[in-house]
Design a protein around this motif. Structure first.
Motif, PDB file in Angstrom:
ATOM      1  N   GLY A 189      -4.927  -9.600  -4.153  1.00  0.00           N
ATOM      2  CA  GLY A 189      -5.155  -9.138  -5.518  1.00  0.00           C
ATOM      3  C   GLY A 189      -4.418  -7.852  -5.816  1.00  0.00           C
ATOM      4  N   PHE A 190      -4.833  -7.192  -6.876  1.00  0.00           N
ATOM      5  CA  PHE A 190      -4.165  -5.985  -7.354  1.00  0.00           C
ATOM      6  C   PHE A 190      -4.773  -4.744  -6.708  1.00  0.00           C
ATOM      7  N   ILE A 191      -3.910  -3.767  -6.451  1.00  0.00           N
ATOM      8  CA  ILE A 191      -4.373  -2.471  -5.964  1.00  0.00           C
ATOM      9  C   ILE A 191      -3.689  -1.374  -6.781  1.00  0.00           C
ATOM     10  N   GLN A 192      -4.400  -0.273  -6.984  1.00  0.00           N
ATOM     11  CA  GLN A 192      -3.841   0.905  -7.634  1.00  0.00           C
ATOM     12  C   GLN A 192      -4.661   2.107  -7.194  1.00  0.00           C
ATOM     13  N   PRO A 236      -8.235  -5.857   2.697  1.00  0.00           N
ATOM     14  CA  PRO A 236      -9.153  -5.984   3.840  1.00  0.00           C
ATOM     15  C   PRO A 236     -10.605  -6.080   3.381  1.00  0.00           C
ATOM     16  N   GLU A 237     -11.444  -6.652   4.237  1.00  0.00           N
ATOM     17  CA  GLU A 237     -12.866  -6.788   3.912  1.00  0.00           C
ATOM     18  C   GLU A 237     -13.502  -5.432   3.642  1.00  0.00           C
ATOM     19  N   SER A 238     -13.019  -4.398   4.328  1.00  0.00           N
ATOM     20  CA  SER A 238     -13.589  -3.058   4.168  1.00  0.00           C
ATOM     21  C   SER A 238     -13.024  -2.331   2.956  1.00  0.00           C
ATOM     22  N   GLY A 239     -12.082  -2.968   2.237  1.00  0.00           N
ATOM     23  CA  GLY A 239     -11.459  -2.330   1.092  1.00  0.00           C
ATOM     24  C   GLY A 239     -10.358  -1.378   1.512  1.00  0.00           C
ATOM     25  N   LEU A 240      -9.862  -0.607   0.577  1.00  0.00           N
ATOM     26  CA  LEU A 240      -8.795   0.351   0.847  1.00  0.00           C
ATOM     27  C   LEU A 240      -9.229   1.709   0.316  1.00  0.00           C
ATOM     28  N   GLY A 285       1.129  -5.822   8.844  1.00  0.00           N
ATOM     29  CA  GLY A 285       0.280  -6.300   7.763  1.00  0.00           C
ATOM     30  C   GLY A 285      -1.008  -6.923   8.252  1.00  0.00           C
ATOM     31  N   LEU A 286      -1.851  -7.299   7.296  1.00  0.00           N
ATOM     32  CA  LEU A 286      -3.175  -7.811   7.600  1.00  0.00           C
ATOM     33  C   LEU A 286      -3.130  -9.108   8.392  1.00  0.00           C
ATOM     34  N   VAL A 331       0.840  -1.208   0.000  1.00  0.00           N
ATOM     35  CA  VAL A 331       0.000   0.000   0.000  1.00  0.00           C
ATOM     36  C   VAL A 331       0.871   1.254   0.000  1.00  0.00           C
ATOM     37  N   ASN A 332       1.902   1.262   0.847  1.00  0.00           N
ATOM     38  CA  ASN A 332       2.778   2.436   0.901  1.00  0.00           C
ATOM     39  C   ASN A 332       3.537   2.633  -0.404  1.00  0.00           C
TER      40      ASN A 332
END
Length: 297
Positions: free
Chosen positions: A269-272, A149-153, A198-199, A133-134
């Motif tokens: 999964g993927f994050i952006q 996370p379940e709540s998303g980012l 981390g999670l 994330v950072n």
């Protein structure tokens, strides 16, 4: 000042660590320190506050980092315009992923991207999944693989790819291979190797607190690969996502000790970033990335 110096400063503004930055830009820490001093002399102001414990950007340093980023983006734009023809997408895509993600999550994406957009150059930084994330927030990567996370980012687009439980791994033939009992029994009696952050660590800490369990912690480290190396030495059992045991170099030599439903599952999964910004080259690459992600969704 030149582009190399601007790139070195921009990297340092993101890591705030001289040794790590020096290694990345192929300089010694002392040479990097002299480079920064030259930039400060040319700028006529202090860009960094530094002592033996930490490095911080001054307000002028933060402004200079934005200037450096803009200059480097414009440089990439003009060079890409020379290399490409027509509407062909070209440039560099910076990706952050763990070694395990490179074995498991990344291959279908990379295959499709290289087939459709062969002029996109990949620069992959590997590291602890907890740092994903950072890496995107700081601009070191446009795309990363992370636990979601379940709540998303907030502020991120996320694309879950794999659903994986958290489990304990033991070295096959080692002293803890046949550890048995409830998750509470195992956690309170068997030495554990845990991620520092981390999670997975958040899930573990929440669970032991809710059960009033006192874990036996043998070691804490960063990254699943480091956890598995310590597990192999027989120091204890490691808390990892099950995907680590089913992909890459850890398919043999390790035994999975299920935690049942105690620690739950999470999505990888993927994050952006939601916002598509930066140079025209970066924007075009982000649109190409979104096209590929929508295909593998």
């Amino acid at each position: 000042m030149d582009f190399f110096e601007l790139n070195a400063f921009l990297n340092l503004s993101q890591t705030l660590h001289f040794a790590h930055t020096a290694e990345k830009v192929n300089l010694s820490p002392s040479a990097l320190s002299r480079l920064i001093s030259r930039l400060e002399d040319e700028a006529g102001t202090n860009l960094l506050e530094r002592n033996n414990r930490e490095v911080k950007l001054t307000p002028a340093g933060a402004d200079f980092a934005l200037f450096a980023k803009k200059c480097l983006e414009e440089q990439e734009d003009i060079l890409n315009s020379f290399r490409s023809s027509g509407d062909e997408v070209s440039g560099t895509l910076h990706v952050y992923a763990s070694v395990t993600a490179c074995y498991s999550i990344m291959p279908p994406f990379l295959k499709s991207l290289s087939e459709k957009y062969p002029k996109i150059h990949l620069e992959i930084e590997t590291g602890d999944p907890a740092g994903a994330v950072n890496a995107v927030k700081e601009g070191r990567a446009e795309l990363a693989v992370a636990a979601i996370p379940e709540s998303g980012l907030s502020g991120f687009d996320t694309l879950p790819i794999r659903h994986t439980p958290l489990v304990f791994a033991a070295s096959t033939g080692g002293p803890w291979e046949h550890s048995a009992g409830s998750p509470q029994d195992i956690v309170s009696s068997v030495p554990l190797i845990l991620p520092k952050t981390g999670l997975a660590r958040e899930r573990f800490d929440t669970w032991v607190q809710s059960r009033n369990v006192k874990p036996v912690i043998a070691a804490e480290t960063e990254g699943n690969e480091a956890i598995m190396a310590l597990v192999q030495l027989g120091i204890g059992i490691g808390l990892i996502p099950h995907i680590v045991l089913t992909n890459g170099p850890y398919k043999a030599g390790f035994t999975c000790l299920s935690a049942g439903n105690a620690l739950g599952y999470y999505e990888v999964g993927f994050i952006q970033k939601k916002e598509i910004s930066g140079s025209e080259s970066v924007k075009r690459i982000r649109k190409a990335v979104n096209e590929i992600l929508n295909e593998i969704r």
